[in-house]
Design an enzyme around this catalytic site. Structure first.
Site, PDB file in Angstrom:
ATOM      1  N   GLU A   1       0.869  -1.177   0.000  1.00 22.32           N
ATOM      2  CA  GLU A   1       0.000   0.000   0.000  1.00 22.32           C
ATOM      3  C   GLU A   1       0.904   1.224   0.000  1.00 22.32           C
ATOM      4  OE1 GLU A   1      -4.111  -1.200   2.378  1.00 22.32           O
ATOM      5  OE2 GLU A   1      -2.511  -0.170   3.457  1.00 22.32           O
TER       6      GLU A   1
ATOM      7  N   ASP B   1      -4.869   8.867  10.834  1.00 18.25           N
ATOM      8  CA  ASP B   1      -3.597   8.260  11.183  1.00 18.25           C
ATOM      9  C   ASP B   1      -3.092   8.730  12.529  1.00 18.25           C
ATOM     10  OD1 ASP B   1      -2.965   6.629   8.842  1.00 18.25           O
ATOM     11  OD2 ASP B   1      -3.006   8.528   7.768  1.00 18.25           O
TER      12      ASP B   1
ATOM     13  N   TYR C   1     -11.070  -4.273   3.712  1.00 20.52           N
ATOM     14  CA  TYR C   1     -10.156  -3.874   4.772  1.00 20.52           C
ATOM     15  C   TYR C   1     -10.970  -3.631   6.044  1.00 20.52           C
ATOM     16  CZ  TYR C   1      -6.112  -1.314   6.768  1.00 20.52           C
ATOM     17  OH  TYR C   1      -5.057  -0.889   7.540  1.00 20.52           O
TER      18      TYR C   1
END
Length: 260
Positions: free
Chosen positions: A41, A52, A167
């Site tokens: 990725e 994040d 995912y």
């Protein structure tokens, strides 16, 4: 080329493109593939990466400061694809850089670079009609994030529209390593499987061989990101590729152990 996983659990490795440099990211990606990563990725650095944790935020800030842009990440993808034709390659990005670049142009250029799929982390499936049409047009796999808090209706839509793999986020919150996986992850994977036969990947917090073994018990693929980005941060640029390859090899368990 379709995204394939040749063993269980498969391994997806996330890298922030351009940290510490595009050249080093390329070397790390190639060594990671050779060490056993099924999919790379390539993270597009973004100035405001809300999903994040601090490790990937810092990497993104460093890459942005070096001038790394989406066009550079696509050029890097083409370089990796030329060097490792059979590896899986996913562009991981926030929506804003894609919109600035132009969705139609991005789809064309990502496909031309040899990417297999795209994950737009802050694009929800309910608002992805135009994006899905563009991905379909150029035969790229759209990959969506599924969270433990996602209602069944959204999970069904994610499972229906995803290609390559789904995912599953192991927990609510931001990326970053954790001590152990929560029961939420296994429950989420079980819910996703109601609507798809695609491989289900589990990410957010996978950082050691014990986590990978836990993932293998209920999912198909482990995604490792922050642990590798942090390792790169601690390493010299010239030693980072070897350090990452050694780390990845340490994540792989003997097949006998996985068959128990």
């Amino acid at each position: 080329m379709a995204i394939t996983f040749n063993h269980k659990p498969g391994l997806v490795v996330y890298l922030t493109a351009g940290d510490p440099s595009l050249e080093v990211t390329c070397a790390i990606a190639l060594d990671a593939i050779d060490a056993g990563a099924d999919v790379i990725e390539l993270g597009v650095p973004f100035s405001d990466p809300l999903a994040d944790g601090p490790v990937i935020q810092r990497a993104s800030e460093r890459a942005v400061a070096r001038g790394t842009r989406l066009k550079d990440v696509l050029a890097l993808a083409a370089e990796i694809r030329a060097a490792r034709p059979s590896a899986g390659l996913v562009i991981f990005t926030y929506l804003n850089p894609v919109l600035r670049y132009g969705l139609h142009r991005f789809a064309d250029d990502a496909a031309a670079a040899g990417a297999d799929g795209v994950l737009v982390t802050d694009l929800i499936v309910e608002e992805a009609g135009e994006y899905l049409a563009e991905m379909e047009r150029v035969s790229l796999a759209p990959i969506f994030l599924a969270a433990p808090t996602s209602p069944d209706e959204r999970l069904e839509a994610i499972a229906t529209h995803s290609k390559g793999f789904v995912y599953a986020i192991s927990r609510v919150g931001i990326t970053g390593t954790q001590q152990s996986l929560t029961a939420d992850a296994a429950a989420l994977v079980a819910r996703i499987r109601r609507w798809t036969t695609l491989p289900v990947a589990v990410g957010f917090g996978i950082s050691n061989s014990e986590h990978v073994a836990q993932v293998a018990e209920f999912a198909d693929v482990a995604v490792v990101g922050s642990a590798i980005v942090e390792l790169i941060e601690r390493s010299l640029p010239e030693t980072a590729p070897v350090a990452v390859a050694r780390f990845i090899k340490g994540l792989h368990l003997p097949q006998a152990a996985l068959a128990r």
